[in-house]
Enzyme design. Sequence first.
Site, short mmCIF file in Angstrom:
data_model
loop_
_atom_site.label_atom_id
_atom_site.label_comp_id
_atom_site.label_asym_id
_atom_site.label_seq_id
_atom_site.Cartn_x
_atom_site.Cartn_y
_atom_site.Cartn_z
N VAL A 171 2.76 14.04 -3.89
CA VAL A 171 2.22 14.99 -2.90
C VAL A 171 0.68 14.98 -2.90
CG1 VAL A 171 4.26 16.47 -2.89
CG2 VAL A 171 2.46 16.88 -4.60
N GLY A 172 0.11 13.94 -3.50
CA GLY A 172 -1.34 13.79 -3.56
C GLY A 172 -1.66 12.65 -4.50
N ASP A 224 0.81 -1.22 0.00
CA ASP A 224 0.00 0.00 0.00
C ASP A 224 0.84 1.26 0.00
OD1 ASP A 224 -2.18 -1.72 0.16
OD2 ASP A 224 -2.10 -1.74 2.35
N GLN A 247 1.93 -6.32 -3.35
CA GLN A 247 2.51 -6.50 -2.01
C GLN A 247 3.89 -5.83 -1.95
OE1 GLN A 247 1.11 -9.78 -3.47
NE2 GLN A 247 -0.73 -8.72 -2.88
N PRO A 270 -8.71 -1.04 8.98
CA PRO A 270 -7.81 0.08 9.30
C PRO A 270 -6.36 -0.40 9.26
CG PRO A 270 -9.21 -0.49 11.20
CD PRO A 270 -9.61 -1.40 10.09
N ALA A 311 -4.17 -7.87 -3.76
CA ALA A 311 -3.67 -6.51 -3.96
C ALA A 311 -4.84 -5.52 -4.07
CB ALA A 311 -2.84 -6.46 -5.25
N LEU A 360 3.82 12.36 0.93
CA LEU A 360 4.57 13.37 1.68
C LEU A 360 3.60 14.38 2.30
CD1 LEU A 360 7.56 14.29 2.23
CD2 LEU A 360 7.16 16.01 0.47
N ASP A 361 2.50 14.65 1.60
CA ASP A 361 1.52 15.65 2.05
C ASP A 361 0.92 15.29 3.42
OD1 ASP A 361 0.57 13.57 0.16
OD2 ASP A 361 -1.43 14.26 0.74
N LYS A 370 1.87 1.96 -5.09
CA LYS A 370 2.44 1.36 -6.30
C LYS A 370 1.56 1.60 -7.52
CE LYS A 370 2.38 -2.63 -4.26
NZ LYS A 370 2.08 -2.19 -2.90
N GLY A 371 0.23 1.45 -7.32
CA GLY A 371 -0.69 1.61 -8.45
C GLY A 371 -0.58 3.00 -9.03
N GLY A 387 -10.84 -3.10 3.55
CA GLY A 387 -11.40 -2.01 4.34
C GLY A 387 -10.89 -1.97 5.78
P1 GDP Z 1 -0.74 0.29 -3.52
O1 GDP Z 1 -1.35 -0.96 -3.05
O2 GDP Z 1 0.73 0.32 -3.26
O3 GDP Z 1 -1.05 0.61 -4.96
O4 GDP Z 1 -1.36 1.47 -2.64
P2 GDP Z 1 -2.91 1.63 -2.21
O5 GDP Z 1 -3.68 2.07 -3.39
O6 GDP Z 1 -3.38 0.42 -1.50
O7 GDP Z 1 -2.81 2.77 -1.11
C1 GDP Z 1 -2.28 4.02 -1.41
C2 GDP Z 1 -3.34 5.07 -1.13
O8 GDP Z 1 -2.73 6.33 -1.05
C3 GDP Z 1 -4.38 5.19 -2.23
O9 GDP Z 1 -5.59 5.61 -1.67
C4 GDP Z 1 -3.79 6.29 -3.12
O10 GDP Z 1 -4.76 6.99 -3.87
C5 GDP Z 1 -3.22 7.19 -2.08
N1 GDP Z 1 -2.04 7.97 -2.50
C6 GDP Z 1 -1.00 7.60 -3.28
N2 GDP Z 1 -0.06 8.58 -3.30
C7 GDP Z 1 -0.54 9.58 -2.52
C8 GDP Z 1 -0.02 10.83 -2.10
O11 GDP Z 1 1.06 11.24 -2.46
N3 GDP Z 1 -0.80 11.56 -1.25
C9 GDP Z 1 -2.00 11.14 -0.82
N4 GDP Z 1 -2.70 11.92 0.02
N5 GDP Z 1 -2.52 9.96 -1.19
C10 GDP Z 1 -1.79 9.19 -2.01
P1 IMO Z 2 -0.91 -4.25 -2.22
O1 IMO Z 2 -0.49 -4.80 -3.56
C1 IMO Z 2 -0.99 -4.73 2.08
C2 IMO Z 2 -1.11 -8.83 3.62
C3 IMO Z 2 -2.35 -9.25 4.37
C4 IMO Z 2 -1.75 -10.24 5.35
C5 IMO Z 2 -0.69 -10.92 4.51
C6 IMO Z 2 -1.14 -12.24 3.90
O2 IMO Z 2 -2.17 -3.48 -2.28
O3 IMO Z 2 0.21 -3.55 -1.56
P2 IMO Z 2 -2.72 -12.83 1.87
O4 IMO Z 2 -4.16 -12.52 1.62
O5 IMO Z 2 -1.80 -12.31 0.84
O6 IMO Z 2 -2.47 -14.29 2.14
O7 IMO Z 2 -2.37 -12.07 3.26
O8 IMO Z 2 -0.35 -10.02 3.48
N1 IMO Z 2 -1.34 -8.30 2.27
C7 IMO Z 2 -1.26 -7.00 1.95
N2 IMO Z 2 -1.04 -5.91 2.72
N3 IMO Z 2 -1.13 -4.59 0.76
C8 IMO Z 2 -1.32 -5.67 -0.04
O9 IMO Z 2 -1.31 -5.58 -1.38
C9 IMO Z 2 -1.44 -6.94 0.56
N4 IMO Z 2 -1.65 -8.18 0.09
C10 IMO Z 2 -1.59 -9.00 1.15
O10 IMO Z 2 -2.94 -8.16 5.02
O11 IMO Z 2 -1.09 -9.56 6.38
MG MG Z 3 -2.84 -1.63 -1.74
#
Ligand code: GDP
Ligand code: IMO
Ligand code: MG
Length: 427
Positions: free
Chosen positions: A417-418, A13, A223, A307, A39, A335-336, A16-17, A305
Amino acid sequence: MPITVLLGAQWGDEGKGRITDALAESADIVARFNGGDNAGHTITINGAVFKLHLLPSGVFRPGCLNIIGNGVVINPVNFLKECDALAAGGFPITPDNLQISEAAHVILPGHVALDAARESTHGGLGTTRRGIGFAYSDKAARIGLRAGLMRRPDQFAQAVRAHTQRVNQILARDYGCPSLDADALAEQYAHAAQRIAPYVTNTARTLHRALAEGKRILAEGAQAALLDIDHGTYPFVTSSNATVGGVLTGLGVPAQAIDRVVGTAKAFCTRVGDGPFVTELDGELALRLRGSGANPWDEYGATTGRPRRVGWFDAVALRYAAQINGFTELALTKLDILTGLDQVLICIAYDHHGERLTDFPQDSAVLAECRPIYEALPGWSEDVRQARCFDALPAAARAYIARIEALANVPVTMVSVGPERDQLIRR
Ligand code: GDP
Ligand code: IMO
Ligand code: MG
């Protein structure tokens, strides 16, 4: 033309996306090589928020071919749901812009049921309950189903039925769970297979041809390093290689083709699920970093979902991730979120029963006993969300980034930054 790899440098999280979407602007192919629909990759385009689970983050770039490689595990029903949602959002998925490896393994309903059953026991790890670990177990045990079988719906249905019947015995014996309806599931999955079959092909061949033609390939990790099955905080990890080696095995491409490895790190740390987390915070500061959930970017799992646990930046862990992956550069996101804090802390070493550790311990039991040793830097109060070049950032923010670069020994080339596409500083 070689391959750029984009990886998570922490516990997932990191954004990356969002970074993949940015880099995909100049890529011909975006390929996922590991994980499945565990993911959750978020891309924000003019206020519209898209969450991808299985589809590569190149789907928003016209002309970009997306590949789901052999290292990925695919839930056919969830795959189709995701395609339908994207089509409804104006981004149709067709065999022209998406290919699935015939060697990728299929997540079956039995895998999902076993994951949920195990999570309900004391042996749970806090998984996403997507059946990931059980699908990879069957792959390693050589009893899995590969995507290629979806081209033969009758055989596929028979295999789904047999798998479900086998899992029903385990569910009853080990967990006291009710049986799944093997016949109904076989029919549902055979139906899904018919829709998916046109996407299924030899994606390694596609990639080899693309390499020969000088196309630009972006490998998108799911991941992250500390969730990697080999290098992460075992057993609190996922079941695939989320580090650079996963690219080679998960796509079938040669190591020499990789010339750029971008690590994505958040400006602080988060983790969702169980397992050691040295810099974890609680109380007011944790609430502040996590957010209330009112903003789409607040720290609540994109897939479940839940926390997210939050903490200060861990430079010991980042250095470890950089060493394993050979990051050539870093993208620093969110960073924001740090704006407005009096001071920002970076963990520079661990205290393990009085011993100072600067190397990340491979033993999770040791890691769980470590306490953070922090360095404090001045915070900043200026809004950074409108900054579009590095020099527009406050001096304290630039100093924070410089310290991270020095500790990781990797340059930060992108600062986010967003969540919007234009809120990205490239250096
Ligand atoms: P990923 O799994 O690595 O692709 O990341 P996630 O999408 O699960 O979580 C990143 C969250 O941070 C998403 O809600 C993005 O829209 C948000 N995000 C990414 N870069 C920024 C940033 O620079 N600032 C803020 N405020 N949100 C960001
Ligand atoms: P992205 O690509 C954060 C965590 C789960 C759990 C462990 C094993 O969005 O970064 P699993 O369902 O893979 O067997 O769960 O890995 N986990 C992630 N945590 N971001 C993810 O994907 C995750 N994919 C799995 O919360 O701790
Ligand atoms: Mg994610």
